[in-house]
Every structure is written in C-alpha cells, then in structure tokens.
Motif scaffolding. Sequence first.
Motif, PDB file in Angstrom:
ATOM      1  N   ILE A 224       5.256  -0.951  -1.859  1.00 21.24           N
ATOM      2  CA  ILE A 224       6.658  -1.142  -0.953  1.00 21.24           C
ATOM      3  C   ILE A 224       7.728  -0.729  -1.817  1.00 21.24           C
ATOM      4  CG2 ILE A 224       5.749  -3.223   0.084  1.00 21.24           C
ATOM      5  CD1 ILE A 224       6.979  -5.279  -1.809  1.00 21.24           C
ATOM      6  N   ASP A 225       8.648  -0.272  -1.204  1.00 26.02           N
ATOM      7  CA  ASP A 225       9.685   0.448  -1.587  1.00 26.02           C
ATOM      8  C   ASP A 225      11.002  -0.596  -2.345  1.00 26.02           C
ATOM      9  OD1 ASP A 225      11.404  -0.459   0.405  1.00 26.02           O
ATOM     10  OD2 ASP A 225      11.949   1.576   1.108  1.00 26.02           O
ATOM     11  N   THR A 227      13.309  -1.840  -1.126  1.00 24.32           N
ATOM     12  CA  THR A 227      13.809  -2.850  -0.233  1.00 24.32           C
ATOM     13  C   THR A 227      13.037  -3.669   0.437  1.00 24.32           C
ATOM     14  OG1 THR A 227      13.983  -1.311   1.768  1.00 24.32           O
ATOM     15  CG2 THR A 227      15.811  -1.136   0.120  1.00 24.32           C
ATOM     16  N   ARG A 229      10.265  -2.250   2.459  1.00 27.05           N
ATOM     17  CA  ARG A 229       9.566  -1.700   3.437  1.00 27.05           C
ATOM     18  C   ARG A 229       7.908  -1.069   2.811  1.00 27.05           C
ATOM     19  NH1 ARG A 229      14.130   2.602   4.872  1.00 27.05           N
ATOM     20  NH2 ARG A 229      13.926   2.910   2.703  1.00 27.05           N
ATOM     21  N   GLN A 231       5.213   1.439   2.160  1.00 23.96           N
ATOM     22  CA  GLN A 231       4.994   2.744   2.259  1.00 23.96           C
ATOM     23  C   GLN A 231       3.653   3.081   2.463  1.00 23.96           C
ATOM     24  OE1 GLN A 231       5.871   2.447  -2.225  1.00 23.96           O
ATOM     25  NE2 GLN A 231       7.511   3.520  -2.117  1.00 23.96           N
ATOM     26  N   GLU A 233       1.102   6.337   3.318  1.00 20.61           N
ATOM     27  CA  GLU A 233       0.838   7.953   3.193  1.00 20.61           C
ATOM     28  C   GLU A 233      -0.117   8.380   4.395  1.00 20.61           C
ATOM     29  OE1 GLU A 233       2.329   9.572   0.997  1.00 20.61           O
ATOM     30  OE2 GLU A 233       3.170   8.221  -0.109  1.00 20.61           O
ATOM     31  N   SER A 238       4.720  10.914   4.103  1.00 24.16           N
ATOM     32  CA  SER A 238       4.886   9.501   3.620  1.00 24.16           C
ATOM     33  C   SER A 238       5.695   9.006   4.949  1.00 24.16           C
ATOM     34  CB  SER A 238       5.475   9.432   2.569  1.00 24.16           C
ATOM     35  OG  SER A 238       5.125  10.139   1.449  1.00 24.16           O
ATOM     36  N   ARG A 239       5.401   7.632   5.198  1.00 19.88           N
ATOM     37  CA  ARG A 239       6.364   6.815   6.227  1.00 19.88           C
ATOM     38  C   ARG A 239       6.704   5.419   5.530  1.00 19.88           C
ATOM     39  NH1 ARG A 239       5.316   7.431  11.625  1.00 19.88           N
ATOM     40  NH2 ARG A 239       6.472   5.560  12.074  1.00 19.88           N
ATOM     41  N   LEU A 240       7.858   4.998   5.873  1.00 22.57           N
ATOM     42  CA  LEU A 240       8.287   3.801   5.511  1.00 22.57           C
ATOM     43  C   LEU A 240       8.388   3.000   6.591  1.00 22.57           C
ATOM     44  CD1 LEU A 240      11.236   4.593   3.030  1.00 22.57           C
ATOM     45  CD2 LEU A 240       8.919   3.871   2.382  1.00 22.57           C
ATOM     46  N   ASP A 242       9.296  -0.855   8.457  1.00 26.61           N
ATOM     47  CA  ASP A 242       9.961  -2.022   8.624  1.00 26.61           C
ATOM     48  C   ASP A 242       9.238  -3.240   8.860  1.00 26.61           C
ATOM     49  OD1 ASP A 242      13.074  -1.033   7.603  1.00 26.61           O
ATOM     50  OD2 ASP A 242      12.693   0.160   9.137  1.00 26.61           O
TER      51      ASP A 242
END
Length: 252
Positions: A224-225, A227, A229, A231, A233, A238-240, A242
């Motif tokens: 998770i990033d 914030t 979100r 993560q 692959e 890469s996609r984040l 919510d």
Amino acid sequence: MLGETARAAGYRLIVREEVGSTMEEARRALHQGEPGKLWIVARSQNAGRGRHGRQWGSPPGNLYTSLLLTDPCEPALAPQLGFVAGLALHDAAATVLGPAADRLKLKWPNDLLLGGAKTSGLLLEGESRAGRFDVILGCGVNIVSCPSDTPYPVTFLKAEAPQASVEAVLSALGEAWTKRFAVWAQPGGFGPTRAAWLERAAFLGETITIRLPEGPLNGRFAGIDPTGRLQLETDGGSRLIDAGDLFFGTPA
C-alpha cells in the motif's frame, strides 16, 4: 467492558439489546449532539449492513459495534482510520486467540482473516456537517457463529478459542484502538501504522484479483502506498487502487 486505557482516554460505551444497526444508532447519536469517542454495542441487529449496502447477518453471540468519532481528522485522511481499526481488530483477536494468533491476517481494505477465512469486517463512513467532519467506524466480529451462504470462506473465533466472548473481544478492541489511534494521530503517524499493517497483510506479494466497477483487474499485490492505496503490479504497469474487493488468485 471498556478497559482502563480506553476509559482514561475519554472513551465511553453504550450497550443495546437489539438495534437496526449500530451504524445508524451512532449516526442518530451524532445528530443529537453526541460529542464522540463513543462505542455503541448491540447484542443483535435486525438491519446490519456491510460495505456497498450488503446485508450483514447479526445473530446473538457475535460482536456488533460502531465507534463514533467527532472531528478526528481532515476528510482526506479518513480512509487511513480503516487501517488503524484493522490493526486494532488484529490486536484484539490476537489477545483472545493466544497461540492461534499467528493464523491472523489483514485483508485489504477492511477484513480480518483467521486461517484464510473471514472472521471480521469493518465499515467506515464519514459525514460533513456544521463545518466539521465526523467518522463512524462499524465492526462485526464472528465470535460464536458465522454465515454459511458466503462466496468466500468464513469462520468464527470460538472455533479456535473456546474462551472467546463478546466481552473479551470488546475490551481488547477498545484498548487496542486507543493505543493504535494515539500512534496514528502523531505527526507522520501513518508511517508506523502502514508498516504495522503490511507486516500483517494477507496475500502480500501474491497474485490477486481486484473487482472494480469496470471489471476485474489481476496483478501482484505489491503493498500500500503512503496514503493507503493498494499497489498492484499488472501486465500493463503499476496501478494504485483506492477501493475495490480483493480476491486471492486469478479467476479461471
């Protein structure tokens, strides 16, 4: 049923025999001027709900509770409280389970797993009113029973810990929340919260499927990033993410 740490921090408790849902009880209390730091517990619910308005079965013997927090943070930070609550749930269940605690994992964004089966879920809702942002955290924990008609594995705490009870779980949850929230509320507090959550994360580094409104998305759960979100692959990069429903593996 609240422990000393929670009471010293100003948390209070209301217990009801039966309500529609503890989330709605908390919202009603908020609109009546309740100042917050209030746990509302029901012995049973007749209109319990989970994420996306899904029905949450609520037979007696399990824990149904909501925590009302008035003005705890800026709206943009509110999703982080889900990770705080997840850690508190993990802590509480670990306290009750004892040796079986090593089978607990947290599933993004809001479930507690025991041996890969769901035993608890969280619901977080925010409301802006009168220039203030308030949060209600709902929590259901399977203690003595679990539903049998779910599309995923489910279990309950007494299957592993015969001593588990609503009182024991609630007391441990109140203490754990108070401590975890105090860490998060410090400057930069999501850093240690995020690290602790990742240490307990289910399926980290494995292939997962995220069900999104536009359809399923497959990839490797990378973390998770900063914030919160997810993560992911994917073959396309890469996609984040919510929000979404996480499933283990790639569907056939």
